[in-house]
Design a protein around this motif. Structure first.
Motif, PDB file in Angstrom:
ATOM      1  N   LEU A   7      56.364  39.746  66.829  1.00 45.88           N
ATOM      2  CA  LEU A   7      55.404  40.840  67.013  1.00 45.88           C
ATOM      3  C   LEU A   7      54.096  40.322  67.599  1.00 45.88           C
ATOM      4  O   LEU A   7      53.536  40.913  68.523  1.00 45.88           O
ATOM      5  N   ASP A   8      53.609  39.201  67.066  1.00 45.51           N
ATOM      6  CA  ASP A   8      52.346  38.637  67.544  1.00 45.51           C
ATOM      7  C   ASP A   8      52.440  38.106  68.974  1.00 45.51           C
ATOM      8  O   ASP A   8      51.440  38.081  69.681  1.00 45.51           O
ATOM      9  N   TYR A  11      51.646  41.275  70.922  1.00 48.20           N
ATOM     10  CA  TYR A  11      50.239  41.657  70.765  1.00 48.20           C
ATOM     11  C   TYR A  11      49.876  41.426  69.302  1.00 48.20           C
ATOM     12  O   TYR A  11      50.573  41.917  68.405  1.00 48.20           O
ATOM     13  N   SER A  12      48.821  40.691  69.072  1.00 45.89           N
ATOM     14  CA  SER A  12      48.420  40.360  67.709  1.00 45.89           C
ATOM     15  C   SER A  12      47.982  41.608  66.940  1.00 45.89           C
ATOM     16  O   SER A  12      47.151  42.379  67.413  1.00 45.89           O
ATOM     17  N   LEU A  13      48.568  41.767  65.778  1.00 45.47           N
ATOM     18  CA  LEU A  13      48.273  42.918  64.921  1.00 45.47           C
ATOM     19  C   LEU A  13      47.516  42.475  63.675  1.00 45.47           C
ATOM     20  O   LEU A  13      47.778  41.388  63.143  1.00 45.47           O
ATOM     21  N   SER A  17      48.523  46.363  59.598  1.00 51.21           N
ATOM     22  CA  SER A  17      49.392  47.039  60.571  1.00 51.21           C
ATOM     23  C   SER A  17      50.755  46.372  60.630  1.00 51.21           C
ATOM     24  O   SER A  17      51.789  47.046  60.732  1.00 51.21           O
ATOM     25  N   LYS A  18      50.757  45.049  60.547  1.00 51.63           N
ATOM     26  CA  LYS A  18      52.019  44.307  60.576  1.00 51.63           C
ATOM     27  C   LYS A  18      52.882  44.652  59.367  1.00 51.63           C
ATOM     28  O   LYS A  18      54.088  44.847  59.480  1.00 51.63           O
ATOM     29  N   HIS A 117      46.216  50.237  66.153  1.00 52.38           N
ATOM     30  CA  HIS A 117      46.648  48.864  66.439  1.00 52.38           C
ATOM     31  C   HIS A 117      48.123  48.824  66.819  1.00 52.38           C
ATOM     32  O   HIS A 117      48.520  48.112  67.748  1.00 52.38           O
ATOM     33  N   ILE A 118      48.923  49.605  66.120  1.00 47.59           N
ATOM     34  CA  ILE A 118      50.351  49.678  66.451  1.00 47.59           C
ATOM     35  C   ILE A 118      50.538  50.405  67.779  1.00 47.59           C
ATOM     36  O   ILE A 118      51.378  50.023  68.593  1.00 47.59           O
ATOM     37  N   ASN A 120      48.441  50.282  70.261  1.00 48.53           N
ATOM     38  CA  ASN A 120      48.103  49.279  71.278  1.00 48.53           C
ATOM     39  C   ASN A 120      49.216  48.241  71.416  1.00 48.53           C
ATOM     40  O   ASN A 120      49.515  47.788  72.523  1.00 48.53           O
ATOM     41  N   TRP A 121      49.828  47.874  70.295  1.00 44.55           N
ATOM     42  CA  TRP A 121      50.967  46.957  70.343  1.00 44.55           C
ATOM     43  C   TRP A 121      52.091  47.579  71.200  1.00 44.55           C
ATOM     44  O   TRP A 121      52.671  46.906  72.039  1.00 44.55           O
ATOM     45  N   LYS A 124      51.236  47.345  74.872  1.00 43.20           N
ATOM     46  CA  LYS A 124      51.442  45.974  75.374  1.00 43.20           C
ATOM     47  C   LYS A 124      52.936  45.664  75.504  1.00 43.20           C
ATOM     48  O   LYS A 124      53.352  45.000  76.444  1.00 43.20           O
TER      49      LYS A 124
END
Length: 187
Positions: A7-8, A11-13, A17-18, A117-118, A120-121, A124
């Motif tokens: 996942l990171d 995109y770093s979460l 969120s992770k 954040h998710i 945006n993940w 990405k």
């Protein structure tokens, strides 16, 4: 490869969120030769490869054409299904016994609305898949089979030990005989 690292890499979460995303991810295993995705079918989930190798291919009347390999740490997705909820173009076959992480697309979309954040993940993730597709098209249009083979040697040398030469030749758009000539020329 562990899911947090996968996942990171996209995109770093933030940790919260992770953890939230992790609630919707399950681990599954399938044997070598299993068909993970079929062309002309909607695939309602995405996968991430924990262990193993897969190939994406399209079938013609007389042969299969391999156009992508995925290995540990990489996502496996039918973008047509993911983006449009429509049947995909590709078949995905496991070339080894595989351990995968599975994420339902509907759950991911729900999380997009709840966690920026998710979301945006997810953006990405889609951007990276678009760039991979663009690179593949450019490689096929402007590079020779020799250049594509050298790229494979540089970028994913372990595939050459783990994948049948017939699949590699198909990926390069050449016959196995031509692949043998290229390999002899490089040695």
């Amino acid at each position: 490869m562990e899911i947090d690292k996968i996942l990171d890499n996209i995109y770093s979460l933030p940790e919260s969120s992770k953890v939230n995303l992790g609630k919707y991810i399950t681990e599954i295993s399938y044997p070598k030769n299993f068909c993970l995705m079929q062309a002309d079918k909607i695939v309602p989930h995405i996968y991430f490869i924990k262990r193993g190798i897969v190939r994406a291919y399209a079938s013609t009347e007389d042969k299969d054409i391999t156009f992508w390999f995925g290995k540990e740490g990489e996502p496996v997705v039918s973008m047509k299904s993911y983006v449009e909820d429509k049947p995909g173009y590709e078949n995905i076959e496991l070339l080894e016994d595989c351990e995968l992480y599975k994420l339902e697309t509907a759950s991911l979309r729900k999380l997009f609305n709840e966690d920026i954040h998710i979301a945006n993940w997810g953006r990405k993730f889609a951007e990276r898949e678009l760039v991979k597709t663009e690179e593949l098209i450019i490689s096929r249009q402007f590079k020779t089979a020799l250049d594509r083979y050298k790229d494979l040697m540089r970028d994913k040398p372990d595939l050459l030990k783990r994948v049948q030469l017939g699949h590699i030749a198909s990926y390069l758009g050449i016959t196995q005989v031509s692949l043998s000539r290229i390999r002899a020329e490089i040695k």
